[in-house]
Scaffold this motif. Structure first.
Motif, PDB file in Angstrom:
ATOM      1  N   THR A 141       0.805  -1.226   0.000  1.00  0.00           N
ATOM      2  CA  THR A 141       0.000   0.000   0.000  1.00  0.00           C
ATOM      3  C   THR A 141       0.835   1.270   0.000  1.00  0.00           C
ATOM      4  O   THR A 141       0.425   2.268  -0.579  1.00  0.00           O
ATOM      5  N   ALA A 142       1.977   1.282   0.671  1.00  0.00           N
ATOM      6  CA  ALA A 142       2.784   2.503   0.768  1.00  0.00           C
ATOM      7  C   ALA A 142       4.107   2.301   0.056  1.00  0.00           C
ATOM      8  O   ALA A 142       4.911   1.473   0.454  1.00  0.00           O
ATOM      9  N   ALA A 143       4.315   3.055  -1.015  1.00  0.00           N
ATOM     10  CA  ALA A 143       5.567   2.972  -1.761  1.00  0.00           C
ATOM     11  C   ALA A 143       6.440   4.171  -1.408  1.00  0.00           C
ATOM     12  O   ALA A 143       6.022   5.312  -1.604  1.00  0.00           O
ATOM     13  N   PRO A 144       7.637   3.943  -0.888  1.00  0.00           N
ATOM     14  CA  PRO A 144       8.513   5.067  -0.546  1.00  0.00           C
ATOM     15  C   PRO A 144       9.046   5.748  -1.810  1.00  0.00           C
ATOM     16  O   PRO A 144       9.118   5.141  -2.875  1.00  0.00           O
ATOM     17  N   VAL A 145       9.399   7.006  -1.653  1.00  0.00           N
ATOM     18  CA  VAL A 145       9.990   7.757  -2.758  1.00  0.00           C
ATOM     19  C   VAL A 145      11.501   7.779  -2.561  1.00  0.00           C
ATOM     20  O   VAL A 145      11.982   7.680  -1.421  1.00  0.00           O
ATOM     21  N   PRO A 146      12.271   7.894  -3.642  1.00  0.00           N
ATOM     22  CA  PRO A 146      13.732   7.913  -3.496  1.00  0.00           C
ATOM     23  C   PRO A 146      14.197   8.982  -2.508  1.00  0.00           C
ATOM     24  O   PRO A 146      13.711  10.112  -2.513  1.00  0.00           O
ATOM     25  N   GLY A 147      15.095   8.574  -1.622  1.00  0.00           N
ATOM     26  CA  GLY A 147      15.633   9.468  -0.606  1.00  0.00           C
ATOM     27  C   GLY A 147      14.875   9.447   0.708  1.00  0.00           C
ATOM     28  O   GLY A 147      15.388   9.882   1.736  1.00  0.00           O
ATOM     29  N   GLU A 148      13.634   8.939   0.693  1.00  0.00           N
ATOM     30  CA  GLU A 148      12.836   8.881   1.914  1.00  0.00           C
ATOM     31  C   GLU A 148      13.430   7.832   2.856  1.00  0.00           C
ATOM     32  O   GLU A 148      13.824   6.740   2.425  1.00  0.00           O
ATOM     33  N   PRO A 149      13.505   8.124   4.161  1.00  0.00           N
ATOM     34  CA  PRO A 149      14.049   7.133   5.103  1.00  0.00           C
ATOM     35  C   PRO A 149      13.159   5.876   5.135  1.00  0.00           C
ATOM     36  O   PRO A 149      11.930   5.979   5.206  1.00  0.00           O
ATOM     37  N   VAL A 150      13.815   4.722   5.061  1.00  0.00           N
ATOM     38  CA  VAL A 150      13.107   3.445   5.142  1.00  0.00           C
ATOM     39  C   VAL A 150      13.827   2.560   6.152  1.00  0.00           C
ATOM     40  O   VAL A 150      15.021   2.723   6.416  1.00  0.00           O
ATOM     41  N   LEU A 151      13.094   1.609   6.690  1.00  0.00           N
ATOM     42  CA  LEU A 151      13.616   0.681   7.683  1.00  0.00           C
ATOM     43  C   LEU A 151      13.889  -0.657   7.002  1.00  0.00           C
ATOM     44  O   LEU A 151      13.001  -1.223   6.356  1.00  0.00           O
ATOM     45  N   ILE A 152      15.116  -1.148   7.132  1.00  0.00           N
ATOM     46  CA  ILE A 152      15.481  -2.439   6.551  1.00  0.00           C
ATOM     47  C   ILE A 152      14.840  -3.544   7.371  1.00  0.00           C
ATOM     48  O   ILE A 152      15.055  -3.648   8.579  1.00  0.00           O
ATOM     49  N   ARG A 153      14.009  -4.361   6.733  1.00  0.00           N
ATOM     50  CA  ARG A 153      13.381  -5.513   7.396  1.00  0.00           C
ATOM     51  C   ARG A 153      14.068  -6.814   6.997  1.00  0.00           C
ATOM     52  O   ARG A 153      14.167  -7.739   7.794  1.00  0.00           O
ATOM     53  N   VAL A 154      14.521  -6.885   5.728  1.00  0.00           N
ATOM     54  CA  VAL A 154      15.205  -8.069   5.199  1.00  0.00           C
ATOM     55  C   VAL A 154      16.423  -7.570   4.424  1.00  0.00           C
ATOM     56  O   VAL A 154      16.275  -6.732   3.529  1.00  0.00           O
ATOM     57  N   VAL A 155      17.610  -8.043   4.783  1.00  0.00           N
ATOM     58  CA  VAL A 155      18.815  -7.575   4.085  1.00  0.00           C
ATOM     59  C   VAL A 155      18.783  -8.017   2.625  1.00  0.00           C
ATOM     60  O   VAL A 155      18.173  -9.028   2.281  1.00  0.00           O
ATOM     61  N   GLY A 156      19.445  -7.243   1.797  1.00  0.00           N
ATOM     62  CA  GLY A 156      19.629  -7.608   0.396  1.00  0.00           C
ATOM     63  C   GLY A 156      21.022  -8.166   0.200  1.00  0.00           C
ATOM     64  O   GLY A 156      21.816  -8.255   1.146  1.00  0.00           O
ATOM     65  N   LEU A 157      21.330  -8.532  -1.022  1.00  0.00           N
ATOM     66  CA  LEU A 157      22.653  -9.072  -1.339  1.00  0.00           C
ATOM     67  C   LEU A 157      23.217  -8.381  -2.571  1.00  0.00           C
ATOM     68  O   LEU A 157      22.479  -8.076  -3.515  1.00  0.00           O
TER      69      LEU A 157
END
Length: 190
Positions: A141-157
């Motif tokens: 439902t909520a898509a962040p915009v570039p630069g907006e602070p986000v919380l990492i829930r699952v690390v990427g690789l």
């Protein structure tokens, strides 16, 4: 007398004055046909060589990939075996597997993979500015915009700096499209 000599005599009688020119043109035509035939053979030979070179390059790439994979498995083999053993012990119930032991093996595995160019994108619980090349929203439902602070829930690789799996992120505190200062201002204004 050869066929060519007889043909030349007949031509001289039929076309006086043009015989030499006609013979010269015929000779040039024959030479051109021979050159074309030789070029065709050369083109076919070069095509065959190119096909062999491509096949050799592909086989070389496959062998290098196999060797690289074998080296990687050799490098991370010990932690993989330990994880497999811990999983078996846990499933069979024959021994108590401690969470700390599993975490330690996972940490060793990540350290070995870092030496091979694999790295994590973010840490769980960390806040980062949203980068669509490195992050993927977990919210439908909520898509962040570039630069907006986000919380990492699952690390990427990433592999040698190139993202191979984006980090799963959420907008902190359930905000949608607001930055930290806007959210702080709203909290103070209440």
């Amino acid at each position: 007398m050869s066929i060519m000599a007889r043909a030349a005599q007949v031509l001289r009688r039929l076309l006086p004055g043009r015989t030499e020119q006609t013979l010269r043109l015929q000779r040039q035509l024959r030479e051109a046909r021979l050159e074309v035939a030789e070029r065709d053979r050369t083109v076919e030979r070069l095509r065959a060589e190119l096909a062999r070179a491509r096949d050799g390059a592909e086989e070389g790439a496959r062998q290098r990939t196999r060797a690289d994979l074998e080296q990687l498995v050799t490098t991370i083999g010990s932690p993989l075996v330990q994880l497999s053993t811990q999983a078996h012990l846990h499933r069979s119930g024959s021994a108590q597997v401690r969470t700390g032991d599993v975490v330690e093996v996972g940490t060793r595995l990540l350290r070995l993979l870092r030496d091979e160019g694999v790295d994590t994108i973010g840490e769980v619980g960390e806040t980062q500015p949203f980068d669509p090349d490195r992050h993927e929203s977990l919210s439908a439902t909520a898509a962040p915009v570039p630069g907006e602070p986000v919380l990492i829930r699952v690390v990427g690789l990433s592999l040698e700096g190139r993202t191979v799996r984006k980090a799963g992120v959420d907008i902190p505190d359930g905000r949608s499209g607001k930055d930290e200062t806007e959210a702080a201002g709203e909290r103070e204004g209440r």
